[in-house]
Enzyme design. Structure first.
Site, PDB file in Angstrom:
ATOM      1  CG  ASP A   1      23.562 -12.605   0.401  1.00  0.00           C
ATOM      2  OD1 ASP A   1      23.345 -13.836   0.425  1.00  0.00           O
ATOM      3  OD2 ASP A   1      24.000 -12.022  -0.604  1.00  0.00           O
TER       4      ASP A   1
ATOM      5  CG  LEU B   1      -1.940  -1.205   1.188  1.00  0.00           C
ATOM      6  CD1 LEU B   1      -2.840  -1.158   2.414  1.00  0.00           C
ATOM      7  CD2 LEU B   1      -2.760  -1.264  -0.088  1.00  0.00           C
ATOM      8  CB  CYS B   2       4.477   1.947  -0.102  1.00  0.00           C
ATOM      9  SG  CYS B   2       4.913   1.720   1.607  1.00  0.00           S
ATOM     10  CG  HIS B   3       1.041   6.645  -2.162  1.00  0.00           C
ATOM     11  ND1 HIS B   3       0.695   6.478  -0.841  1.00  0.00           N
ATOM     12  CD2 HIS B   3      -0.113   6.929  -2.827  1.00  0.00           C
ATOM     13  CE1 HIS B   3      -0.608   6.650  -0.704  1.00  0.00           C
ATOM     14  NE2 HIS B   3      -1.122   6.927  -1.888  1.00  0.00           N
TER      15      HIS B   3
ATOM     16  CG  MET C   1       6.285   2.635   4.972  1.00  0.00           C
ATOM     17  SD  MET C   1       6.520   1.669   6.487  1.00  0.00           S
ATOM     18  CE  MET C   1       6.997   0.087   5.824  1.00  0.00           C
ATOM     19  CD  GLU C   2       9.126   5.306   0.651  1.00  0.00           C
ATOM     20  OE1 GLU C   2       8.253   5.060  -0.187  1.00  0.00           O
ATOM     21  OE2 GLU C   2       8.848   5.739   1.795  1.00  0.00           O
TER      22      GLU C   2
END
Length: 159
Positions: free
Chosen positions: A128, A75-77, A113-114
């Site tokens: 990793d 739901l992130c733009h 969120m970014e």
């Protein structure tokens, strides 16, 4: 669920309509960390990890993660990000690496969120790059430290 903007009146998930919001400068800063044994950390600080420059690759991965956030979080733009920086600091007191991601844009919604994605992806990339040396590394906590811009103004986490 009235306070949760990603749900409509029927409780269904939806993308928030930000078209009526003012365009403002937005900034978010997030942090994470990855802990490991001192021997594994030495591979980072001495530049002897078999896969190469651990922090350089993790920095690029974090930047790429910030740019791909809307592809990963439903739901992130998608946002026109104007700046992403990642500070990756080896810390013998953890032992491990402390990660700080800063993301900027000018837009109608924030970049929290970014920034969180950038910090998380950098930590996952470090894992990793070093997993052949140590499988028991631990990531986190990951959290938002600061956000600026928008109707809600400034948020700053307790340090």
């Amino acid at each position: 669920m009235a306070d949760l903007t990603h749900f409509d009146d029927g409780g269904n998930a939806h993308m928030v309509d930000v078209s009526g919001k003012a365009v403002t400068d937005r900034l978010a800063v997030a942090e994470s960390s990855i802990t490991m044994t001192p021997e594994t950390l030495a591979l980072v600080t001495q530049g002897t990890a078999k896969k190469g420059d651990v922090l350089g690759v993790a920095r690029l991965a974090g930047i790429m993660g910030a740019k791909k956030t809307s592809d990963l979080i439903p739901l992130c733009h998608p946002l026109p990000i104007t700046k992403v920086t990642l500070d990756l600091d080896p810390d013998e007191t953890l032992p491990g690496v402390r990660i700080r991601a800063t993301v900027k844009t000018s837009g109608q919604t924030g970049v929290e969120m970014e920034a969180l994605t950038a910090a998380s992806i950098a930590a996952l990339t470090i894992y990793d790059m070093l997993k052949a040396a140590e499988k028991g590394m631990a990531i986190g906590p990951t959290r938002l430290l600061r956000k600026e811009g928008g109707k809600s103004g400034v948020y700053e986490a307790d340090q």
